[in-house]
Scaffold this motif. Structure first.
Motif, short mmCIF file in Angstrom:
data_model
loop_
_atom_site.label_atom_id
_atom_site.label_comp_id
_atom_site.label_asym_id
_atom_site.label_seq_id
_atom_site.Cartn_x
_atom_site.Cartn_y
_atom_site.Cartn_z
N ALA A 1 -106.49 -39.46 -45.08
CA ALA A 1 -105.85 -40.69 -44.62
C ALA A 1 -105.17 -40.54 -43.26
N ARG B 1 -106.11 -45.93 -39.26
CA ARG B 1 -106.07 -47.37 -39.44
C ARG B 1 -107.05 -47.75 -40.54
N GLU B 2 -106.62 -48.68 -41.40
CA GLU B 2 -107.51 -49.17 -42.46
C GLU B 2 -108.70 -49.86 -41.81
#
Length: 145
Positions: free
Chosen positions: A50, A133-134
């Motif tokens: 992540a 960033r998603e």
């Protein structure tokens, strides 16, 4: 009012790309071409699911002398310091100046959340954590005629 673009940014980006192309080539000595050496900051970039974690060596600097910036997918680390020594004997005065600077720019593989970036500096090692960033979902549906 639009801001003028700094022409040196393009030149620096060119040299960073040039350096990256050759740094992993066997037998290539960056110091011969002036791209390595004492003012080159050693950097590790790790992908941890992540987030990205960058570890950079900047020994001898204080955290106030280090500037970290994230712009888009570009991470720039700069460290600069100046030392000034004066020594006075009877009628003789000696003054010496020494400055040192390090700079490194990395192109990140994916976009990051600029607001979530954090950095720590301990024992000459700078650690920067950059949350990814998603991915954007949805997008625009295109009708086929």
């Amino acid at each position: 009012m639009s801001r003028r673009r700094n022409p040196f940014d393009d030149l620096e980006e060119f040299f960073e790309r040039f350096s990256r192309q050759f740094e992993n080539q066997p037998g290539f000595d960056q110091d011969v071409f002036g791209m390595g050496g004492a003012n080159r900051m050693s950097v590790d970039l790790a992908d941890r699911d992540a987030e990205f974690v960058v570890t950079a060596d900047a020994p001898g600097f204080s955290k106030e002398e280090i500037d970290v910036r994230v712009t888009g997918r570009r991470l720039t680390i700069e460290a600069e310091r100046e030392e000034h020594t004066e020594e006075e004997e009877e009628t003789y005065l000696r003054s010496e100046r020494h400055s040192e600077s390090l700079r490194r720019t990395l192109q990140l593989p994916e976009p990051v959340e600029e607001e979530g970036v954090s950095a720590t500096y301990k024992n000459g090692v700078l650690t920067i954590t950059l949350p990814k960033r998603e991915p954007e979902t949805g997008g625009k549906s295109i009708d086929i005629e």
